[in-house]
Write a protein that holds these residues in place. Structure first.
Motif, PDB file in Angstrom:
ATOM      1  N   ALA A   1       0.814  -1.210   0.000  1.00 34.90           N
ATOM      2  CA  ALA A   1       0.000   0.000   0.000  1.00 34.90           C
ATOM      3  C   ALA A   1       0.851   1.265   0.000  1.00 34.90           C
ATOM      4  O   ALA A   1       0.331   2.368   0.179  1.00 34.90           O
ATOM      5  CB  ALA A   1      -0.925   0.006   1.212  1.00 34.90           C
ATOM      6  N   GLY A   2       2.157   1.108  -0.192  1.00 32.83           N
ATOM      7  CA  GLY A   2       3.017   2.263  -0.373  1.00 32.83           C
ATOM      8  C   GLY A   2       3.798   2.710   0.836  1.00 32.83           C
ATOM      9  O   GLY A   2       4.604   3.648   0.746  1.00 32.83           O
ATOM     10  N   ALA A   3       3.579   2.081   1.996  1.00 29.45           N
ATOM     11  CA  ALA A   3       4.302   2.491   3.198  1.00 29.45           C
ATOM     12  C   ALA A   3       5.746   1.987   3.161  1.00 29.45           C
ATOM     13  O   ALA A   3       6.042   0.963   2.541  1.00 29.45           O
ATOM     14  CB  ALA A   3       3.599   1.962   4.450  1.00 29.45           C
ATOM     15  N   GLU A   4       6.633   2.711   3.838  1.00 29.38           N
ATOM     16  CA  GLU A   4       7.999   2.257   4.043  1.00 29.38           C
ATOM     17  C   GLU A   4       8.027   1.505   5.369  1.00 29.38           C
ATOM     18  O   GLU A   4       7.781   2.098   6.423  1.00 29.38           O
ATOM     19  CB  GLU A   4       8.963   3.444   4.077  1.00 29.38           C
ATOM     20  N   VAL A   5       8.294   0.212   5.329  1.00 28.69           N
ATOM     21  CA  VAL A   5       8.102  -0.657   6.492  1.00 28.69           C
ATOM     22  C   VAL A   5       9.430  -1.238   6.960  1.00 28.69           C
ATOM     23  O   VAL A   5      10.245  -1.681   6.145  1.00 28.69           O
ATOM     24  CB  VAL A   5       7.114  -1.802   6.165  1.00 28.69           C
ATOM     25  N   THR A   6       9.606  -1.251   8.273  1.00 28.53           N
ATOM     26  CA  THR A   6      10.724  -1.953   8.894  1.00 28.53           C
ATOM     27  C   THR A   6      10.165  -2.991   9.848  1.00 28.53           C
ATOM     28  O   THR A   6       9.406  -2.666  10.760  1.00 28.53           O
ATOM     29  CB  THR A   6      11.641  -0.987   9.668  1.00 28.53           C
ATOM     30  N   ARG A   7      10.520  -4.266   9.598  1.00 28.35           N
ATOM     31  CA  ARG A   7      10.117  -5.352  10.496  1.00 28.35           C
ATOM     32  C   ARG A   7      11.185  -5.468  11.581  1.00 28.35           C
ATOM     33  O   ARG A   7      12.347  -5.636  11.270  1.00 28.35           O
ATOM     34  CB  ARG A   7       9.991  -6.669   9.734  1.00 28.35           C
ATOM     35  N   GLU A   8      10.750  -5.427  12.823  1.00 31.50           N
ATOM     36  CA  GLU A   8      11.729  -5.378  13.910  1.00 31.50           C
ATOM     37  C   GLU A   8      11.442  -6.437  14.974  1.00 31.50           C
ATOM     38  O   GLU A   8      10.297  -6.600  15.405  1.00 31.50           O
ATOM     39  CB  GLU A   8      11.712  -3.983  14.547  1.00 31.50           C
ATOM     40  N   PHE A   9      12.488  -7.125  15.366  1.00 31.55           N
ATOM     41  CA  PHE A   9      12.445  -8.133  16.426  1.00 31.55           C
ATOM     42  C   PHE A   9      13.226  -7.564  17.603  1.00 31.55           C
ATOM     43  O   PHE A   9      14.420  -7.286  17.494  1.00 31.55           O
ATOM     44  CB  PHE A   9      13.088  -9.428  15.921  1.00 31.55           C
ATOM     45  N   TYR A  10      12.566  -7.395  18.737  1.00 27.63           N
ATOM     46  CA  TYR A  10      13.210  -6.869  19.942  1.00 27.63           C
ATOM     47  C   TYR A  10      13.724  -8.046  20.759  1.00 27.63           C
ATOM     48  O   TYR A  10      12.952  -8.875  21.229  1.00 27.63           O
ATOM     49  CB  TYR A  10      12.199  -6.055  20.749  1.00 27.63           C
ATOM     50  N   ILE A  11      15.044  -8.112  20.907  1.00 25.26           N
ATOM     51  CA  ILE A  11      15.667  -9.237  21.621  1.00 25.26           C
ATOM     52  C   ILE A  11      15.753  -8.897  23.106  1.00 25.26           C
ATOM     53  O   ILE A  11      16.481  -7.974  23.500  1.00 25.26           O
ATOM     54  CB  ILE A  11      17.083  -9.522  21.078  1.00 25.26           C
TER      55      ILE A  11
END
Length: 554
Positions: free
Chosen positions: A158-168
């Motif tokens: 849908a056009g968003a700039e996405v960052t997938r993040e895993f919090y350790i």
């Protein structure tokens, strides 16, 4: 013609009426209008309630407004008929050529079809799973591993700039207990109270010793730290590998330790102090979150100087915002309802508007059944079933699709026997089989020298009722993707794919695509082949948004 293109035609028609003085709209012409597929085919290809929406503003009767718009639309290219229904609905039929040209556009767009710009300009951080690196990923992590990834995929589409993040969560008491548990197992000692008792701990301890036999000879304080760090490294590597195998990939693996090592926690607390929302009491440092709706103020630094988890969470929020994210999406487990108000109050304390910067989704539990019996424990270890075992038992595609096709805020029960069945009543098999069937037809066509080529495509030939139904279904895909992204509901994509697969099967049963025997190839065969190729694009793109493969053969 897509619903979006038809919406633009209707807007242009209304704009012409305003420009000519036929109607007056004090608030101006809307940028878009609602266009939907009617439930009854006899009501046309599409319907709009534009007259009902705008007539009052224009100071006229809805049916009178509808007559003006209808007259304009009938002159537009690609419009076959416009009828006024009920209090002022417009039922619109599209010419076969205008509707059919979409098939070639879809084929030309390929993997980009369905993408749109409704969220363009938004920079979104999606945090999900966030498990401790002290054990294998298990059933409790599996739902968010799918849904968090699928949400990220539709947001990007849908056009968003996405960052997938895993919090350790690699700091604190649980890490020390993990290290002590490994050390105890390696030395044949009892595991400490509240330590880790799973059978994987013994296996992991043995692997650590095998990789570094001298670890057992280290002095005691140093030895515990060495076991902790070695076990942490192995466990984190395994988690990354398992998630990659599950088609869930993270852009950032963010270490809680890094917040403290870089003094980001101190910097975050200083920002809050500057905002005037910290105070000292009973020797501890508090955040005045009750000013923003929390049920009680929260401790950041205990009286003994120890930082709380909430201090790390606060610093982490400040860090994300400093990295330029407009929206922070948190995907939390069913036992985290109480955390929502805390997060929102924390954001407000930093000077942000939590309605704009924070969004929290709470996922409900998943129950795995085999027939009438719930599968709670691993057959190998007698403990919680792991993600790795679920992938082996069910398969990545079946597990991902089955978890993605339901709203994540509802409890879910999955039957292993059902979701691994190779029959049409199993949704994932039904959709994948539709793609494989399309791929097979295209291979057969290629063997006959037929390719879905734009140069020989005559869209006006696609006049059959089932061709029209399939074209209208394919035209809906961009809107489904946009809605899935805006509502954070990737299950909409799965349900759409199932409906589209059914529509394709009805088309295939009614419309012969390839010539029989020595039958001559006609332009109709070629036109239908382009429609089939367009269907393949949509099915493949939709499955990809769910992280599920589109098989060529089944």
């Amino acid at each position: 013609m897509t619903p979006e293109q038809l919406s633009s035609l209707i807007v242009d028609a209304v704009a012409d009426l305003v420009a000519e003085g036929a109607v007056t709209l004090p608030d101006g012409v809307p940028a878009s209008v609602t266009v939907e597929r009617p439930r009854v085919r006899e009501h046309g290809d599409y319907a709009t309630n534009v007259a009902l929406q705008l007539a009052k503003r224009a100071g006229t009767d809805p049916r009178a407004f509808a007559r003006l718009v209808a007259a304009r639309l009938r002159d537009r290219p690609g419009i076959a008929a416009v009828e006024i229904a009920g209090p002022g609905f417009l039922n619109i039929s599209v010419e076969a050529g205008a509707q059919g040209v979409l098939a070639a556009e879809i084929v030309a767009s390929g993997p980009a079809y369905g993408h749109n710009d409704v969220l363009a300009g938004q920079k979104v951080n999606v945090e999900f799973i966030s498990a401790n690196p002290t054990g294998p990923l298990h059933l409790g992590h599996t739902r968010w591993a799918v849904v968090g990834d699928a949400i990220s995929r539709v947001l990007e589409a849908a056009g968003a700039e996405v960052t997938r993040e895993f919090y350790i969560n690699d700091r604190g008491t649980q890490m020390d207990l993990f290290g002590a548990s490994l050390e105890a197992r390696a030395l044949g000692r009892p595991v400490p109270e509240d330590g880790y008792l799973g059978s994987y701990v013994a296996d992991l301890a043995a692997a650590v010793v095998a990789a570094d036999p001298g670890i057992v000879d280290l002095p005691e304080p140093e030895r515990l730290v060495a076991f902790r760090e070695a076990g942490y490294a192995v466990q984190l590597t395994e988690q990354k590998a398992q998630l990659d195998a599950f088609h869930t990939h993270f852009d950032v693996w963010f270490s809680e330790r890094s917040l403290h090592d870089s003094d980001d926690v101190v910097a975050g607390l200083e920002k809050l102090r500057d905002q005037g929302h910290l105070y000292d009491a009973d020797g501890a440092l508090w955040m005045r979150t009750t000013d923003f709706g929390d049920d009680k103020d929260r401790v950041l630094v205990r009286s003994n100087g120890e930082l709380t988890y909430f201090a790390s969470d606060t610093a982490y929020y400040v860090d994300k915002r400093a990295r330029g994210f407009d929206k922070l999406l948190y995907l939390l487990g069913a036992d985290h309802h109480g955390y929502v108000g805390r997060l929102r109050a924390m954001a407000a304390c930093t000077g942000d508007d939590p309605d704009q910067t924070i969004e929290v989704l709470i996922g409900q539990l998943v129950k795995i059944m085999r027939g009438d019996e719930e599968v709670r424990l691993s057959k190998r270890s007698g403990e919680l079933i792991t993600l790795h075992e679920l992938m082996e038992e069910i398969g990545v595609d079946a597990l991902r699709y089955s978890l993605a096709r339901y709203p994540s805020d509802s409890p879910l029960t999955l039957d292993i026997d059902h979701i691994t069945r190779t029959t049409s009543d199993n949704p994932v098999y039904y959709v994948q089989y539709a793609h494989a069937r399309v791929a097979s037809l295209l291979r057969n066509a290629a063997d006959l020298g037929l390719l879905p080529e734009k140069e020989t495509f005559d869209p006006s030939l696609l006049t059959h009722e089932k061709e029209g139904e399939l074209l209208r279904a394919l035209a809906e895909f961009p809107r489904v993707v946009a809605a899935a992204a805006q509502l954070r509901e990737p299950h909409r994509v799965a349900r759409y794919l199932e409906e589209t697969a059914a529509t394709y099967h009805r088309f295939y049963d009614s419309c012969r695509v390839l010539p029989l025997g020595q039958e001559e190839v006609t332009d109709l065969h070629r036109a239908r082949l382009v429609l089939v190729a367009a269907t393949r694009v949509v099915l493949a793109n939709g499955l990809d948004l769910l992280g599920v493969t589109a098989p060529e053969r089944m």
